[in-house]
Design a protein around this motif. Structure first.
Motif, short mmCIF file in Angstrom:
data_model
loop_
_atom_site.label_atom_id
_atom_site.label_comp_id
_atom_site.label_asym_id
_atom_site.label_seq_id
_atom_site.Cartn_x
_atom_site.Cartn_y
_atom_site.Cartn_z
N PRO A 89 0.81 -1.23 0.00
CA PRO A 89 0.00 0.00 0.00
C PRO A 89 0.84 1.27 0.00
CG PRO A 89 -0.86 -1.60 1.57
CD PRO A 89 0.46 -2.12 1.10
N ASP A 90 1.87 1.33 0.85
CA ASP A 90 2.73 2.53 0.91
C ASP A 90 3.86 2.37 -0.10
OD1 ASP A 90 1.17 3.57 2.95
OD2 ASP A 90 2.36 2.61 4.51
N MET A 91 3.61 2.85 -1.32
CA MET A 91 4.60 2.65 -2.38
C MET A 91 5.79 3.58 -2.22
SD MET A 91 2.16 2.08 -5.70
CE MET A 91 3.58 1.70 -6.70
N ASN A 92 5.61 4.69 -1.51
CA ASN A 92 6.71 5.63 -1.26
C ASN A 92 6.72 5.97 0.21
OD1 ASN A 92 7.72 6.35 -4.08
ND2 ASN A 92 5.53 6.72 -4.29
N PHE A 149 7.44 -1.82 5.99
CA PHE A 149 6.63 -1.97 4.78
C PHE A 149 5.71 -3.17 4.98
CE2 PHE A 149 10.35 0.29 3.34
CZ PHE A 149 9.83 1.24 2.47
N GLN A 150 4.45 -3.03 4.54
CA GLN A 150 3.50 -4.13 4.65
C GLN A 150 3.07 -4.56 3.25
OE1 GLN A 150 -0.59 -3.65 6.32
NE2 GLN A 150 0.15 -5.11 7.86
N CYS A 151 3.04 -5.88 3.05
CA CYS A 151 2.66 -6.46 1.76
C CYS A 151 1.41 -7.32 1.97
CB CYS A 151 3.81 -7.30 1.22
SG CYS A 151 3.44 -8.14 -0.33
N SER A 152 0.44 -7.16 1.05
CA SER A 152 -0.80 -7.93 1.11
C SER A 152 -0.89 -8.82 -0.12
CB SER A 152 -2.01 -7.01 1.18
OG SER A 152 -1.96 -6.20 2.34
N ALA A 153 -1.07 -10.14 0.10
CA ALA A 153 -1.26 -11.11 -0.98
C ALA A 153 -2.64 -11.73 -0.78
CB ALA A 153 -0.17 -12.18 -0.96
N SER A 194 5.43 -6.57 -6.11
CA SER A 194 4.99 -5.19 -5.90
C SER A 194 6.17 -4.43 -5.32
CB SER A 194 3.79 -5.13 -4.95
OG SER A 194 3.37 -3.78 -4.74
N SER A 195 6.37 -3.20 -5.78
CA SER A 195 7.57 -2.44 -5.40
C SER A 195 7.20 -1.18 -4.62
CB SER A 195 8.39 -2.05 -6.64
OG SER A 195 8.78 -3.19 -7.35
#
Length: 343
Positions: A126-129, A140-144, A210-211
């Motif tokens: 969600p927070d790309m920057n 950083f959090q990643c959602s799959a 996702s980056s």
């Protein structure tokens, strides 16, 4: 038993040893993709049937070829002179296609294989920057979401694979046999870098990614605590010293003004008493004194005096011409006289 029986036994044994090959034995395919299996036989055959979870989906005959009414199932012939090879394609596989695939060569052999349908969901940071101060921890959090089976999540930091102890993973069921997974990565902000989250299942040849970009800013200059305390104490001492000096000067000026006021008051009283004798204790009148005594008394009136009373002979005061200021008296009996001490 005659020779004919032995020949028949050999033929039956050869038939029993005929082998049917089905490849692959285990196929893992993404939902929506195509699944392919090959069935081969090295003996003479008549009918080959394909079954999915026990249901016949396609039939091939030696003489007439493919017999099928379902467009999702097709077959291709790759046979050679000594080996019969048929390929079956299952188009656009569904989750319900998961299970057993069977190649049944009639009167020869039946062989089974397994088909597994997996689901590739989405992956997102969600927070790309993100901006962090140098030396701080950045998260950083990643959602799959919507995966089957639960996805494998990994991270790269600046192009390098992150250690497993730098992030965590949690997975929850999401209905329809799907799974949602989340992962949180924590890194020390040292320089600006690209962070990537990767999610995959075995059927994926390339993980989904996702980056996000981490911008690192310099930490503000911190003042040394010892220097700060020293400066504060010095300033405090200087201020205290200034306050003390101001108080001393004010007190001195007030005292000086008070002394000056009292002096002026005394002078005013002394000057105001001339001719009246109000403030001059040495002032006295004598009806028998001459003009000289009167002038002496007038000069004495203007100065503070201390007076002692004595019984002395009556005398008339005269001045000695050789010693001005010296008063001589002529005795003419005893009279009360006053002495004035001139200061």
């Amino acid at each position: 038993m005659g020779p004919a029986f032995h020949i028949l036994l050999i033929l039956c044994t050869a038939g029993a040893l005929a082998e049917v090959q089905l490849e692959p034995q285990m196929a893992t395919v993404l939902r929506g993709a195509n699944a392919t299996f090959n069935c081969s036989v090295d003996q003479q055959w008549v009918v080959m049937s394909w079954l999915l979870n026990g249901n016949v989906v396609l039939t091939v005959t030696k003489d007439h070829g493919i017999l099928s009414n379902d467009p999702r199932f097709t077959a291709l012939n790759y046979s050679t002179g000594t080996l019969s090879i048929w390929e079956i394609n299952i188009l656009g596989v569904k989750r319900t296609d998961t299970g057993q695939v069977t190649c049944d060569v009639q009167n020869i052999q039946k062989v089974n294989a397994q088909l597994s349908i997996q689901v590739s969901g989405t992956v997102d940071i969600p927070d790309m920057n993100k901006t962090a101060t140098q030396g701080d921890l950045a998260y950083f959090q990643c959602s799959a979401l919507g995966w089957y089976p639960a996805p494998t999540i990994s991270w790269t930091v600046g192009g390098s694979i992150a250690d497993a102890d730098m992030y965590n993973i949690s997975t929850l069921p999401a209905g329809q046999d799907l799974f949602n997974s989340t992962s949180t990565l924590g890194i020390v902000a040292s320089n600006s870098i690209i962070v990537r989250c990767l999610a995959a299942v075995p059927a994926l040849t390339t993980p989904l990614t996702s980056s996000a970009f981490l911008t690192v800013v310099a930490r503000p200059q911190q003042i040394n605590l010892t220097v700060l305390i020293a400066v504060t104490v010095t300033v405090g001492v200087v201020l205290l010293l200034v306050i003390v000096i101001v108080i001393v000067v004010c007190c001195y000026c007030q005292r000086k003004n008070s002394t000056h006021s009292r002096y002026e008051e005394d002078m005013r009283k002394a000057q105001g008493g001339r001719g009246q004798g109000a403030d001059n204790l040495g002032y006295a009148t004598d009806s028998h004194a001459g003009a000289a005594n009167g002038r002496l008394n007038d000069s004495v009136m203007s100065q503070p005096a201390s007076i002692n009373g004595h019984q002395i002979p009556n005398a008339v005061g005269v001045h000695d011409v050789d010693s001005p200021g010296t008063l001589y008296t002529q005795h003419s009996g005893m009279k009360k006289a006053r002495y004035a001490t001139i200061v």
